[in-house]
Design an enzyme around this catalytic site. Sequence first.
Site, PDB file in Angstrom:
ATOM      1  N   THR A   1      -1.188  -9.115 -56.651  1.00 12.42           N
ATOM      2  CA  THR A   1      -0.010  -9.831 -57.168  1.00 12.42           C
ATOM      3  C   THR A   1      -0.290 -10.705 -58.391  1.00 12.42           C
ATOM      4  O   THR A   1       0.632 -11.066 -59.108  1.00 12.42           O
ATOM      5  CB  THR A   1       0.615 -10.730 -56.077  1.00 12.42           C
ATOM      6  OG1 THR A   1      -0.389 -11.645 -55.628  1.00 12.42           O
ATOM      7  CG2 THR A   1       1.137  -9.925 -54.913  1.00 12.42           C
TER       8      THR A   1
ATOM      9  N   HIS B   1      -3.118 -15.841 -49.376  1.00  6.51           N
ATOM     10  CA  HIS B   1      -3.596 -14.501 -49.750  1.00  6.51           C
ATOM     11  C   HIS B   1      -3.255 -13.404 -48.732  1.00  6.51           C
ATOM     12  O   HIS B   1      -3.336 -12.226 -49.042  1.00  6.51           O
ATOM     13  CB  HIS B   1      -5.123 -14.509 -49.901  1.00  6.51           C
ATOM     14  CG  HIS B   1      -5.620 -15.451 -50.943  1.00  6.51           C
ATOM     15  ND1 HIS B   1      -6.223 -16.655 -50.626  1.00  6.51           N
ATOM     16  CD2 HIS B   1      -5.606 -15.390 -52.291  1.00  6.51           C
ATOM     17  CE1 HIS B   1      -6.563 -17.279 -51.741  1.00  6.51           C
ATOM     18  NE2 HIS B   1      -6.197 -16.544 -52.770  1.00  6.51           N
TER      19      HIS B   1
ATOM     20  N   CYS C   1       1.726 -15.758 -48.427  1.00  7.21           N
ATOM     21  CA  CYS C   1       2.753 -15.850 -49.460  1.00  7.21           C
ATOM     22  C   CYS C   1       3.773 -14.722 -49.273  1.00  7.21           C
ATOM     23  O   CYS C   1       3.390 -13.569 -49.043  1.00  7.21           O
ATOM     24  CB  CYS C   1       2.080 -15.732 -50.823  1.00  7.21           C
ATOM     25  SG  CYS C   1       3.249 -15.508 -52.150  1.00  7.21           S
TER      26      CYS C   1
ATOM     27  N   SER D   1      -3.955 -22.156 -58.635  1.00  5.60           N
ATOM     28  CA  SER D   1      -4.687 -22.788 -57.531  1.00  5.60           C
ATOM     29  C   SER D   1      -5.244 -24.158 -57.936  1.00  5.60           C
ATOM     30  O   SER D   1      -6.055 -24.736 -57.227  1.00  5.60           O
ATOM     31  CB  SER D   1      -5.841 -21.878 -57.092  1.00  5.60           C
ATOM     32  OG  SER D   1      -6.610 -21.484 -58.217  1.00  5.60           O
TER      33      SER D   1
ATOM     34  N   SER E   1     -11.298 -18.624 -58.897  1.00  2.00           N
ATOM     35  CA  SER E   1      -9.898 -18.236 -59.056  1.00  2.00           C
ATOM     36  C   SER E   1      -9.730 -17.043 -59.994  1.00  2.00           C
ATOM     37  O   SER E   1     -10.128 -17.080 -61.144  1.00  2.00           O
ATOM     38  CB  SER E   1      -9.088 -19.417 -59.604  1.00  2.00           C
ATOM     39  OG  SER E   1      -7.825 -18.989 -60.021  1.00  2.00           O
ATOM     40  N   SER E   2      -9.125 -15.968 -59.458  1.00  2.00           N
ATOM     41  CA  SER E   2      -8.884 -14.757 -60.271  1.00  2.00           C
ATOM     42  C   SER E   2      -7.919 -15.041 -61.408  1.00  2.00           C
ATOM     43  O   SER E   2      -8.173 -14.708 -62.561  1.00  2.00           O
ATOM     44  CB  SER E   2      -8.275 -13.655 -59.414  1.00  2.00           C
ATOM     45  OG  SER E   2      -9.255 -13.069 -58.626  1.00  2.00           O
TER      46      SER E   2
ATOM     47  N   GLU F   1      -6.892 -11.310 -51.024  1.00  2.00           N
ATOM     48  CA  GLU F   1      -5.611 -10.595 -51.013  1.00  2.00           C
ATOM     49  C   GLU F   1      -5.840  -9.084 -50.960  1.00  2.00           C
ATOM     50  O   GLU F   1      -5.178  -8.375 -50.198  1.00  2.00           O
ATOM     51  CB  GLU F   1      -4.791 -10.942 -52.262  1.00  2.00           C
ATOM     52  CG  GLU F   1      -3.447 -10.238 -52.284  1.00  2.00           C
ATOM     53  CD  GLU F   1      -2.704 -10.339 -53.612  1.00  2.00           C
ATOM     54  OE1 GLU F   1      -2.073  -9.338 -54.004  1.00  2.00           O
ATOM     55  OE2 GLU F   1      -2.748 -11.409 -54.247  1.00  2.00           O
TER      56      GLU F   1
END
Length: 282
Positions: free
Chosen positions: A166, A78, A100, A266, A222-223, A130
Amino acid sequence: MAKDLQVTIDKDSGFCFGVVYAIDMAEEILEQDGYLYCLGDIVHNDEEVARLKAKGLRIISHADLADLKQEKVLIRAHGEAPETYRIALENNITLIDASCPVVLKLQNRIKASHDQEEKILIFGKHGHAEVVGLQGQTNNEAIVFQDLAELDAVTLPEKFTLYSQTTKSVDRFYEIKDELLARGYEVKANDTICRQVSNRYEDLGAFARQYDKIVFVSGKKSSNGKVLYDVCKGVNPDSYFISDPAELDPAIFQNHETIGICGATSTPMWLMKKVKETLESY
């Protein structure tokens, strides 16, 4: 009598390259040193975090980082705000940077915009790791919003640069851009959405249509898990969200049904395989 379910795992589901990179890095150091500190959950999946903790991964917060000296600390995919690097330097901490590349590129773009004194809007989830890192590039001056309605209460500058977390939906990003232009703002849009994630939206829709039922496996934090699950649910109403095989209810599955298993960027493949085994045991 056995239900004889026909179960298929989506070959494109599972970790994105950013997460694979971070976990490979962590495992290498854990093998070598026996322990490693990680700033925040290495991935938004409790089962994978538990697996790595058993190998010696120690999850710490930003508050803990300030008290740490002369240790190795992993920065997850992130990414992090500049402040984290500053503290690490002061405390003689070796950072293992697994940010990333897609996130790093976005951070650099946002920093360049901020340095040019552009006003910045970020379409992203409040408090997401992030997004915190992205906001840090602007001295926390960027306006973060999850939904257009939030901007109704904000006085926006006439001219600004629009960025996105992202893992957001490409379509939604362009809808927001068009709406802001329609409202009379001068918008410079920077599409920095990860295509490895966005391409999954289309592929996943095609996958979910093929089966009687879909089991979507993802961590609750998790988004992109939430977004991708909605994609499945949109094309196949018989889609079920689980984080662990124990959450499966055998009663909802009928004899000889076809079941598709998929997950977030993820979600580890080993967890989806465990779900497949559980379904096949009915």
